[in-house]
Design a protein around this motif. Structure first.
Motif, PDB file in Angstrom:
ATOM      1  N   ASP A 106       1.851 -20.453 -27.122  1.00 44.90           N
ATOM      2  CA  ASP A 106       1.227 -20.782 -25.829  1.00 44.90           C
ATOM      3  C   ASP A 106       1.218 -19.613 -24.854  1.00 44.90           C
ATOM      4  OD1 ASP A 106       3.817 -20.728 -24.980  1.00 44.90           O
ATOM      5  OD2 ASP A 106       3.972 -22.863 -24.531  1.00 44.90           O
ATOM      6  N   SER A 107       1.889 -18.514 -25.212  1.00 42.00           N
ATOM      7  CA  SER A 107       1.839 -17.340 -24.336  1.00 42.00           C
ATOM      8  C   SER A 107       0.700 -16.388 -24.739  1.00 42.00           C
ATOM      9  CB  SER A 107       3.178 -16.586 -24.385  1.00 42.00           C
ATOM     10  OG  SER A 107       3.332 -15.945 -25.644  1.00 42.00           O
ATOM     11  N   LEU A 108      -0.049 -16.737 -25.774  1.00 46.73           N
ATOM     12  CA  LEU A 108      -1.103 -15.854 -26.266  1.00 46.73           C
ATOM     13  C   LEU A 108      -2.480 -16.270 -25.763  1.00 46.73           C
ATOM     14  CD1 LEU A 108      -0.144 -15.583 -30.066  1.00 46.73           C
ATOM     15  CD2 LEU A 108       0.678 -14.199 -28.158  1.00 46.73           C
ATOM     16  N   SER A 109      -3.395 -15.311 -25.753  1.00 45.33           N
ATOM     17  CA  SER A 109      -4.795 -15.615 -25.450  1.00 45.33           C
ATOM     18  C   SER A 109      -5.429 -16.300 -26.665  1.00 45.33           C
ATOM     19  CB  SER A 109      -5.565 -14.323 -25.172  1.00 45.33           C
ATOM     20  OG  SER A 109      -5.752 -13.599 -26.376  1.00 45.33           O
ATOM     21  N   GLY A 110      -6.599 -16.894 -26.475  1.00 40.88           N
ATOM     22  CA  GLY A 110      -7.302 -17.531 -27.591  1.00 40.88           C
ATOM     23  C   GLY A 110      -7.590 -16.568 -28.728  1.00 40.88           C
TER      24      GLY A 110
ATOM     25  N   ALA B 258       1.575  -6.849 -33.924  1.00 37.29           N
ATOM     26  CA  ALA B 258       2.952  -6.529 -34.304  1.00 37.29           C
ATOM     27  C   ALA B 258       3.923  -6.801 -33.154  1.00 37.29           C
ATOM     28  CB  ALA B 258       3.039  -5.066 -34.730  1.00 37.29           C
ATOM     29  N   ASP B 259       3.466  -6.582 -31.926  1.00 36.33           N
ATOM     30  CA  ASP B 259       4.356  -6.737 -30.769  1.00 36.33           C
ATOM     31  C   ASP B 259       4.503  -8.193 -30.325  1.00 36.33           C
ATOM     32  OD1 ASP B 259       1.645  -6.703 -30.121  1.00 36.33           O
ATOM     33  OD2 ASP B 259       2.030  -6.052 -28.059  1.00 36.33           O
ATOM     34  N   LYS B 260       3.807  -9.117 -30.976  1.00 37.72           N
ATOM     35  CA  LYS B 260       3.859 -10.522 -30.571  1.00 37.72           C
ATOM     36  C   LYS B 260       4.650 -11.398 -31.547  1.00 37.72           C
ATOM     37  CE  LYS B 260       1.201 -10.167 -26.926  1.00 37.72           C
ATOM     38  NZ  LYS B 260       1.781 -10.323 -25.579  1.00 37.72           N
ATOM     39  N   ALA B 261       5.344 -10.785 -32.501  1.00 39.05           N
ATOM     40  CA  ALA B 261       6.020 -11.551 -33.554  1.00 39.05           C
ATOM     41  C   ALA B 261       6.948 -12.621 -32.991  1.00 39.05           C
ATOM     42  CB  ALA B 261       6.781 -10.610 -34.483  1.00 39.05           C
ATOM     43  N   GLN B 262       7.647 -12.314 -31.911  1.00 36.39           N
ATOM     44  CA  GLN B 262       8.628 -13.258 -31.371  1.00 36.39           C
ATOM     45  C   GLN B 262       8.054 -14.152 -30.271  1.00 36.39           C
ATOM     46  OE1 GLN B 262      11.162 -13.360 -33.225  1.00 36.39           O
ATOM     47  NE2 GLN B 262      10.594 -11.438 -34.232  1.00 36.39           N
ATOM     48  N   ALA B 263       6.801 -13.942 -29.929  1.00 32.78           N
ATOM     49  CA  ALA B 263       6.193 -14.726 -28.843  1.00 32.78           C
ATOM     50  C   ALA B 263       5.916 -16.158 -29.299  1.00 32.78           C
ATOM     51  CB  ALA B 263       4.901 -14.057 -28.390  1.00 32.78           C
ATOM     52  N   ARG B 264       5.813 -17.068 -28.325  1.00 31.37           N
ATOM     53  CA  ARG B 264       5.372 -18.435 -28.618  1.00 31.37           C
ATOM     54  C   ARG B 264       3.850 -18.476 -28.536  1.00 31.37           C
ATOM     55  NH1 ARG B 264       9.549 -22.055 -30.322  1.00 31.37           N
ATOM     56  NH2 ARG B 264      11.233 -20.552 -30.139  1.00 31.37           N
TER      57      ARG B 264
ATOM     58  N   PRO C 273       3.467 -25.151 -31.989  1.00 36.22           N
ATOM     59  CA  PRO C 273       3.841 -24.641 -30.663  1.00 36.22           C
ATOM     60  C   PRO C 273       5.334 -24.334 -30.519  1.00 36.22           C
ATOM     61  CG  PRO C 273       3.344 -27.004 -30.561  1.00 36.22           C
ATOM     62  CD  PRO C 273       3.012 -26.546 -31.957  1.00 36.22           C
ATOM     63  N   HIS C 274       6.168 -25.012 -31.323  1.00 38.53           N
ATOM     64  CA  HIS C 274       7.620 -24.837 -31.153  1.00 38.53           C
ATOM     65  C   HIS C 274       8.157 -23.674 -31.976  1.00 38.53           C
ATOM     66  CE1 HIS C 274       6.870 -27.308 -34.665  1.00 38.53           C
ATOM     67  NE2 HIS C 274       8.070 -26.990 -35.111  1.00 38.53           N
ATOM     68  N   MET C 275       7.270 -23.007 -32.726  1.00 37.06           N
ATOM     69  CA  MET C 275       7.713 -21.871 -33.546  1.00 37.06           C
ATOM     70  C   MET C 275       7.168 -20.574 -32.967  1.00 37.06           C
ATOM     71  SD  MET C 275       6.902 -23.040 -37.400  1.00 37.06           S
ATOM     72  CE  MET C 275       7.537 -24.534 -38.121  1.00 37.06           C
ATOM     73  N   SER C 276       7.890 -19.478 -33.232  1.00 33.54           N
ATOM     74  CA  SER C 276       7.366 -18.175 -32.831  1.00 33.54           C
ATOM     75  C   SER C 276       6.128 -17.861 -33.682  1.00 33.54           C
ATOM     76  CB  SER C 276       8.424 -17.095 -33.038  1.00 33.54           C
ATOM     77  OG  SER C 276       8.630 -16.884 -34.421  1.00 33.54           O
ATOM     78  N   VAL C 277       5.403 -16.852 -33.229  1.00 27.11           N
ATOM     79  CA  VAL C 277       4.228 -16.378 -33.971  1.00 27.11           C
ATOM     80  C   VAL C 277       4.618 -16.027 -35.409  1.00 27.11           C
ATOM     81  CG1 VAL C 277       2.743 -14.328 -34.124  1.00 27.11           C
ATOM     82  CG2 VAL C 277       2.890 -15.624 -31.976  1.00 27.11           C
ATOM     83  N   GLU C 278       5.706 -15.284 -35.544  1.00 27.25           N
ATOM     84  CA  GLU C 278       6.167 -14.858 -36.862  1.00 27.25           C
ATOM     85  C   GLU C 278       6.529 -16.065 -37.745  1.00 27.25           C
ATOM     86  OE1 GLU C 278       8.969 -11.368 -37.261  1.00 27.25           O
ATOM     87  OE2 GLU C 278      10.369 -13.048 -37.398  1.00 27.25           O
TER      88      GLU C 278
END
Ligand SMILES: Nc1ncnc2c1ncn2[C@@H]1O[C@H](COP(=O)(O)OP(=O)(O)O)[C@@H](O)[C@H]1O
Ligand SMILES: [Mg+2]
Length: 258
Positions: A147-151, A139-145, A102-107
Motif C-alpha cells: 500500500d506504500s507503492l504507486s500503481g 530492488a529498493d522496495k523489497a521491504q515495503a508494504r 497487503p499484509h506481506m512485504s513486497v519481497e
C-alpha cells in the motif's frame, strides 16, 4: 505439433448460458514472440486469456501450452486439480488489478508462490525475489508494504511475482489500463525488457503504439471471433478488415501516426 509454437488454440468455443463468447478461436503464439490481442470491450479477450491457463474451461477445442495439451472436444471431462495445476504452472498471468497480499512485504509477495506452491526453500526464494525485484526496477522496495507503492510499482511487483513461478509464457490482461497515464510507461518498459529476453507473451492491450512497436503480431477480435491477424505494424497501421479499421480509428490520435 509444431515446435515453433509455444501456445496453440484450435477451434476453442465457450458460452456462458446463451451467450457465445468464444465462437471458434484458432490461433498460435510462436516461442519467444509477442502477440497483442486487441478488440472492443466484450469481444472475449479476457475469456480467451483465461482459457489458456484454464481459469475458464472451454466447451470445445484444443489448447496447448508448451508440451501440455488438452482436447476439450473429446468426451467431456472437467480437468482435475492436478491437471489444472500443471497447466497453470506454465503460464504467468498479470491482470489489471494487482491482487498483492497487503499484509506481506513486497519481497514476501514475490516469494509466496515459489515457497508454497513449488516448495522452494525460503532463503532461496528470497534471493530469487530480490533478483526479480531488481529486474523490474524495485530492488529498493523489497521491504515495503504494497500500500506504500504507486500503481505502476504494484504492477511491476505483480510481474515479478508471476516471473517467480518460472513460467514458459506470460499473459497480460490490460495490465496498464488501471494506471495513471504517467505510470504506464514504467510497466510497458518491463514488458519490453521481457520481450527482449525472448519471453513468449500474449497481451491484451489498448496501447496501440506499444502493440505496434513491441508485438510481433497483432490479433483483432470482435464478437468472439478472430477478425484479422498479421504482422503488428501492418495490422495497426494498415488494417485490411473494415471492423479493424473502424476500431483503430478511435485510437489514431494517440498513435502518433501521420
Ligand atoms: N463468467 C462469466 N459469466 C457470464 N458472462 C461472462 C463471464 N465472463 C465474461 N462474460 C461475458 O462474456 C463477454 C466477453 O467478456 P470478456 O471476455 O471479458 O471480453 P473482453 O475482455 O474482450 O472485454 C461479455 O459479454 C461478458 O459479459
Ligand atoms: Mg477484458
Amino acid at each position: 505439433m509444431s515446435e515453433t509454437k509455444m501456445i496453440e488454440l484450435v477451434g476453442v468455443k465457450k458460452s456462458f448460458g446463451h451467450l457465445e463468447v468464444l465462437k471458434d478461436i484458432t490461433l498460435s503464439v510462436d516461442k519467444g514472440s509477442v502477440v497483442a490481442l486487441i478488440g472492443p470491450s466484450g469481444s472475449g479477450k479476457s475469456t480467451l486469456l483465461r482459457s489458456i491457463n484454464l481459469l475458464t474451461v472451454p466447451d470445445e477445442g484444443f489448447i496447448r501450452v508448451g508440451d501440455h495439451a488438452k482436447d476439450f472436444s473429446k468426451p467431456y471431462s472437467v480437468p482435475r486439480d492436478r491437471e489444472l495445476a500443471a497447466f497453470r504452472a506454465r503460464t504467468g498471468m498479470v491482470f489489471q488489478s494487482f491482487n498483492l497480499f497487503p499484509h506481506m512485504s513486497v519481497e514476501e509477495n514475490v516469494m509466496e508462490g515459489p515457497v508454497t506452491v513449488l516448495g522452494v526453500a525460503k532463503a532461496e526464494a528470497r534471493i530469487q525475489a530480490r533478483e526479480l525485484l531488481a529486474k523490474v526496477g524495485l530492488a529498493d522496495k523489497a521491504q515495503a508494504r504494497p500500500d506504500s507503492l504507486s500503481g505502476g510499482q504494484k504492477q511491476r511487483v505483480a510481474i515479478a511475482r508471476a516471473l517467480a513461478m518460472k513460467p514458459e509464457v506470460m499473459l497480460f490482461d490490460e495490465a496498464t489500463s488501471a494506471l495513471d497515464p504517467e505510470l504506464v510507461g514504467e510497466v510497458l518498459a518491463v514488458v519490453r525488457s521481457l520481450a527482449a529476453e525472448g519471453m513468449t507473451m500474449l497481451l491484451v492491450t489498448h496501447e496501440m503504439a506499444f502493440a505496434r512497436d513491441v508485438a510481433d503480431r497483432v490479433i483483432f477480435m470482435r464478437d468472439g471471433c478472430v477478425v484479422e491477424e498479421g504482422p503488428a505494424r501492418q495490422v495497426i497501421e494498415n488494417p485490411s478488415h473494415p471492423a479493424t479499421q473502424s476500431f483503430l480509428s478511435h485510437f489514431h490520435g494517440g498513435l502518433g501516426l501521420p
